[in-house]
Design a protein around this motif. Structure first.
Motif, mmCIF file in Angstrom:
data_model
loop_
_atom_site.group_PDB
_atom_site.id
_atom_site.type_symbol
_atom_site.label_atom_id
_atom_site.label_comp_id
_atom_site.label_asym_id
_atom_site.label_seq_id
_atom_site.Cartn_x
_atom_site.Cartn_y
_atom_site.Cartn_z
ATOM 1 N N TYR A 192 0.767 -1.606 -0.164
ATOM 2 C CA TYR A 192 -0.119 0.105 -0.305
ATOM 3 C C TYR A 192 0.995 1.413 0.156
ATOM 4 N N TYR A 193 0.776 2.257 -0.962
ATOM 5 C CA TYR A 193 1.527 3.560 -1.111
ATOM 6 C C TYR A 193 1.113 4.082 0.569
ATOM 7 N N ASN A 194 0.206 4.226 0.725
ATOM 8 C CA ASN A 194 -0.278 5.032 2.013
ATOM 9 C C ASN A 194 0.208 4.777 3.270
ATOM 10 N N PRO A 195 1.480 5.754 3.440
ATOM 11 C CA PRO A 195 1.772 5.253 5.292
ATOM 12 C C PRO A 195 1.539 4.905 6.251
ATOM 13 N N ASN A 196 -0.281 5.467 6.069
ATOM 14 C CA ASN A 196 -0.861 5.252 7.397
ATOM 15 C C ASN A 196 -1.523 4.221 7.317
ATOM 16 N N SER A 197 -1.665 3.686 5.627
ATOM 17 C CA SER A 197 -2.098 1.612 5.801
ATOM 18 C C SER A 197 -1.641 0.981 6.599
ATOM 19 N N VAL A 198 -2.747 -0.135 7.137
ATOM 20 C CA VAL A 198 -1.955 -0.842 8.426
ATOM 21 C C VAL A 198 -0.890 -1.440 7.976
ATOM 22 N N LEU A 199 -0.855 -1.913 6.937
ATOM 23 C CA LEU A 199 0.340 -2.726 6.358
ATOM 24 C C LEU A 199 1.179 -2.556 6.459
ATOM 25 N N ASN A 200 1.052 -0.913 6.226
ATOM 26 C CA ASN A 200 2.728 -0.482 6.772
ATOM 27 C C ASN A 200 2.760 -0.433 8.566
ATOM 28 N N LEU A 201 2.339 0.268 8.895
ATOM 29 C CA LEU A 201 2.130 0.535 10.196
ATOM 30 C C LEU A 201 2.160 -0.968 10.844
#
Length: 230
Positions: A192-201
């Motif tokens: 996921y490109y958005n830094p706030n996406s759960v996978l990035n968290l």
């Protein structure tokens, strides 16, 4: 040691699980940024992918059924806890829910454990309506329907993004689907490109709690690397 500090944002709605990030060193960030791609490759190699009678790679219906059981059990448990208060029974139920969550994501190819989950839940500012630490934060990462991260809200949850993408792939008998107009392929399902996406968290939480040995290395007298920890 390189770190990425996550702290709650001032004057925001805690129900949205908002935060700000302070990146202090880029080395750990690069390592963390690779994790979703690695997890996506693990997904492709997991039992969730199979080959059908036409020799097509598709979602394994039996594996999906087991994942669905875990999803439903977590859903039901959360509903019970969020309707109640801090009781010994609900505290025990939340521990069971977290174990089910770890089983769920591990089965999908996401390397995650209790240390990483504890870090993740502690990094998200929520109201904690039940009096049980981490419940509201967990509810966000597991099933938030937030789609707008302009103010730092967590988006793209496990239940309402990742799982729904897998279900769509299974229904279409293909490893490609669309989510809000964006094409999602199984080999990049956790990217996921958005830094706030759960996978990035989750990637940040795992990277912070599982530093590589090289991050603790020092140069010995002979010029070789010495690792003071194992």
């Amino acid at each position: 040691m390189d770190t990425i500090d996550i702290k709650s944002t001032a004057n925001v709605n805690p129900e949205l699980g908002k935060r700000t990030w302070e990146v202090q060193d880029s080395d750990n960030l690069r390592k963390i940024a690779r994790l979703p791609s690695q997890w996506s490759q693990n997904f492709m190699l997991s039992t969730i992918i199979t080959t059908d009678s036409k020799n097509r790679s598709v979602i394994n219906s039996k594996a999906l059924a087991e994942i669905t059981k875990l999803i439903n059990r977590i859903d039901s448990g959360l509903n019970l806890i969020l309707k109640g208060k801090r009781t010994p029974e609900n505290i025990k139920l939340f521990e069971d829910i977290k174990n089910d969550f770890l089983d769920l994501v591990n089965n999908l190819g996401i390397n995650f454990d209790n240390d990483a989950l504890t870090y993740l839940l502690g990094s998200i500012s929520t109201k904690e309506s039940t009096g049980i630490d981490g419940v509201d934060a967990f509810n966000l990462i597991f099933r938030t329907k937030n789609t707008d991260s302009k103010n730092g809200a967590a988006i793209n949850s496990i239940r309402n993004s990742v799982y729904e993408n897998i279900r769509a792939m299974a229904a279409n008998k293909t490893l490609v689907t669309k989510f809000r107009g964006v094409t999602i392929s199984a080999d990049k399902i956790f990217n996921y490109y958005n830094p706030n996406s759960v996978l990035n968290l989750m990637a940040i939480a795992y990277g912070e709690t599982h530093p590589t040995p090289e991050e603790f290395s020092v140069t010995g007298a002979d010029g070789s690397l010495v690792y003071p920890i194992t």
